[in-house]
Design an enzyme around this catalytic site. Structure first.
Site, PDB file in Angstrom:
ATOM      1  N   THR A 107      90.298  88.746  97.244  1.00  0.00           N
ATOM      2  CA  THR A 107      90.290  89.877  96.332  1.00  0.00           C
ATOM      3  C   THR A 107      91.696  90.313  95.963  1.00  0.00           C
ATOM      4  O   THR A 107      91.864  91.210  95.176  1.00  0.00           O
ATOM      5  CB  THR A 107      89.531  91.066  96.956  1.00  0.00           C
ATOM      6  OG1 THR A 107      90.126  91.373  98.220  1.00  0.00           O
ATOM      7  CG2 THR A 107      88.082  90.707  97.162  1.00  0.00           C
ATOM      8  N   THR A 127     100.387  79.194  97.715  1.00  0.00           N
ATOM      9  CA  THR A 127      99.261  80.142  97.705  1.00  0.00           C
ATOM     10  C   THR A 127      99.773  81.482  98.228  1.00  0.00           C
ATOM     11  O   THR A 127     100.382  82.233  97.499  1.00  0.00           O
ATOM     12  CB  THR A 127      98.062  79.617  98.521  1.00  0.00           C
ATOM     13  OG1 THR A 127      98.507  79.217  99.828  1.00  0.00           O
ATOM     14  CG2 THR A 127      97.413  78.432  97.831  1.00  0.00           C
ATOM     15  N   THR A 159      97.081  74.576 107.198  1.00  0.00           N
ATOM     16  CA  THR A 159      96.783  74.734 105.775  1.00  0.00           C
ATOM     17  C   THR A 159      98.084  74.463 105.104  1.00  0.00           C
ATOM     18  O   THR A 159      98.823  75.370 104.788  1.00  0.00           O
ATOM     19  CB  THR A 159      96.346  76.127 105.389  1.00  0.00           C
ATOM     20  OG1 THR A 159      95.108  76.341 105.962  1.00  0.00           O
ATOM     21  CG2 THR A 159      96.124  76.232 103.898  1.00  0.00           C
ATOM     22  N   ASN A 176      94.636  88.396 105.232  1.00  0.00           N
ATOM     23  CA  ASN A 176      93.437  87.557 105.324  1.00  0.00           C
ATOM     24  C   ASN A 176      92.149  88.341 105.149  1.00  0.00           C
ATOM     25  O   ASN A 176      91.116  87.776 104.777  1.00  0.00           O
ATOM     26  CB  ASN A 176      93.438  86.807 106.657  1.00  0.00           C
ATOM     27  CG  ASN A 176      94.369  85.620 106.603  1.00  0.00           C
ATOM     28  OD1 ASN A 176      94.051  84.593 106.042  1.00  0.00           O
ATOM     29  ND2 ASN A 176      95.561  85.792 107.172  1.00  0.00           N
ATOM     30  N   GLU A 202     101.762  83.908 107.463  1.00  0.00           N
ATOM     31  CA  GLU A 202     101.282  85.118 106.791  1.00  0.00           C
ATOM     32  C   GLU A 202     101.597  86.368 107.609  1.00  0.00           C
ATOM     33  O   GLU A 202     101.181  86.496 108.757  1.00  0.00           O
ATOM     34  CB  GLU A 202      99.783  85.006 106.540  1.00  0.00           C
ATOM     35  CG  GLU A 202      99.465  84.000 105.450  1.00  0.00           C
ATOM     36  CD  GLU A 202      97.998  83.688 105.310  1.00  0.00           C
ATOM     37  OE1 GLU A 202      97.627  83.148 104.255  1.00  0.00           O
ATOM     38  OE2 GLU A 202      97.227  83.966 106.245  1.00  0.00           O
ATOM     39  N   LYS A 244     103.954  73.391 101.101  1.00  0.00           N
ATOM     40  CA  LYS A 244     103.404  74.732 101.082  1.00  0.00           C
ATOM     41  C   LYS A 244     102.653  74.934 102.383  1.00  0.00           C
ATOM     42  O   LYS A 244     102.141  73.991 102.993  1.00  0.00           O
ATOM     43  CB  LYS A 244     102.493  74.961  99.881  1.00  0.00           C
ATOM     44  CG  LYS A 244     101.200  74.162  99.844  1.00  0.00           C
ATOM     45  CD  LYS A 244     100.048  74.702 100.661  1.00  0.00           C
ATOM     46  CE  LYS A 244      99.770  76.151 100.332  1.00  0.00           C
ATOM     47  NZ  LYS A 244      98.648  76.667 101.201  1.00  0.00           N
TER      48      LYS A 244
END
Length: 412
Positions: A412, A162, A199, A407, A285, A188
């Site tokens: 979007t 992702t 996650t 995040n 991230e 992942k």
């Protein structure tokens, strides 16, 4: 191949070009179904026979539909022959329709491969709360052709990502009972990571001969020292799952705890899981640095691990590392808030090779030297509590401006 560990007379060896399909009996596929705008978003792992299997799942009380279906299937007889994975949509918080869709994915794969439906695991990752685009998913499954080549493995690895910035895969082999046993993993994970688990999705294949019960026991124990010791942002996802499949094609004597070489198998599994866990932590991230925290001298290994995870998960410690600011007070704060057994007057802290605190008293360190060390891509924090023999470690990453940016615009 690189030797990484010696156990008795045997070696656990890294297979540099190994992939999720290197163990005997496995093949894979990955395709783009247009659930995501770009790159592959559906993957498949297939075993030539129903494999002995085990899994661990998120501790979040809200569990996604695919996780429920996988657990239901695996609980029937402890075997799996295929795993279908999609990215771009988590199929979480989608009610009865979500369960119906997860079952539909399972059945479509079973029909495609002519296998028992309850031998199919389902995994999804992506946006929570949106219904699955089944008009893309089901036709996509029909185009999956599992193959045993390097490109098929790469296609699968890409399909499960992702916000990840890189593929995460590893492979090792060893000799047990006089035969070569290979184990590989693909994972992942990048954000919403504070395992129990994260996650994250993890898939591990091996050609070892081992029963479901013993494989489950080994996976549960190893998870507590690997996947459950990483954190990026303190959040625990609805979809986390690690699945192990064992084809038995190595034809070793069935592995069980009473075997002389049982510990070697567990160490093989731990090495694969630890590699994947560290890759996930490093790829948090927006992250620029991997943080490893080692705790020594704790009252027990369990308490040491919990302290290490508290420290690596502290936002203030994470920003300290990001800013290359050797503010050891933030580490002390995190140790103290862990709730574990401590002697507050007898704690040692070092960052890399540099001692900052001895017996809870500051040392004469050079701040510029420490600041330079903190600019490295990997930062190691060592803590000695000086009250016991317990040891534990945990991994995480720094907290950066990019984490907020990623995040804030995830959908979007």
């Amino acid at each position: 191949m690189i030797k990484v560990q010696i156990t008795g007379k045997e070696q656990i060896v890294k297979v540099e070009e190994g992939t999720i399909i290197t163990p005997l009996g496995f093949s894979a596929a990955g395709i783009h179904t247009k659930v995501k705008r770009k790159r592959n978003d559906m993957g498949l792992i297939y075993c030539e026979v129903p494999a002995e299997a085990a899994a661990v799942y998120t501790l979040n009380q809200i569990k996604a539909a695919p996780l429920k279906v996988t657990k239901e299937n695996l609980d029937q007889e402890g075997k799996l022959q295929a795993i279908i994975v999609n990215s771009g949509n988590a199929n979480a918080c989608t009610g009865n329709q979500g369960l119906f869709d997860a079952h539909s994915m399972k059945n479509a794969v079973a029909n495609l491969l002519s296998i028992n439906p309850h031998h199919v695991a389902v995994a999804s990752t992506g946006v929570i709360g949106e219904k699955m685009p089944m008009e893309k998913i089901i036709p996509g499954i029909a185009h999956l052709v599992p193959q045993k080549n390097q490109q098929a493995a790469l296609d699968f690895n890409e399909a499960i990502l992702t916000t990840d910035t890189c593929m995460k895969t590893t492979c090792y082999e060893t000799v047990i009972d006089g035969v070569k046993i290979t184990m590989a993993g693909s994972a992942k994970g990048s954000g919403m990571i504070a395992p129990n688990m994260a996650t994250m999705l993890g898939f591990i294949t091996t050609d070892a001969n081992i029963s479901h019960d013993h494989l489950q026991s080994a996976l549960s124990a190893v998870t507590n020292k690997t996947f459950n010791r990483i954190t990026v942002d303190g959040d625990t996802s609805t979809n986390d799952m690690v699945v192990v499949m064992a084809s038995g094609f190595a034809e070793n004597t069935p592995l069980e705890p009473s075997n002389e070489e049982w510990d070697q198998f567990v160490q093989l599994l731990e090495k694969v899981c630890e590699d994947l866990a560290i890759m996930i932590a490093r790829d948090g991230e927006g992250a620029t640095k991997l943080i490893e925290v080692n705790v020594y001298g704790a009252i027990s290994d369990d308490e040491a691990g919990k302290i290490a995870k508290t420290v690596v998960g502290s936002d203030l410690v994470k920003t300290m590392v990001y800013g290359s600011d050797p503010n050891w007070g933030r580490v002390m704060m995190a140790i103290g808030k862990s709730g574990m057994t401590l002697d507050p007057e007898n704690i040692n802290i070092s960052i890399g090779p540099y001692s900052l605190l001895e017996n809870s008293q500051p040392t004469n360190y050079v701040e510029e030297t420490l600041s330079d060390y903190l600019k490295n891509e990997t930062v190691v924090i060592n803590i000695n509590l000086n009250i016991g023999s317990g040891h534990g470690k945990a991994w995480g990453c720094d907290l950066t401006y990019d984490y907020v940016r990623i995040n804030a615009s995830y959908r979007t």
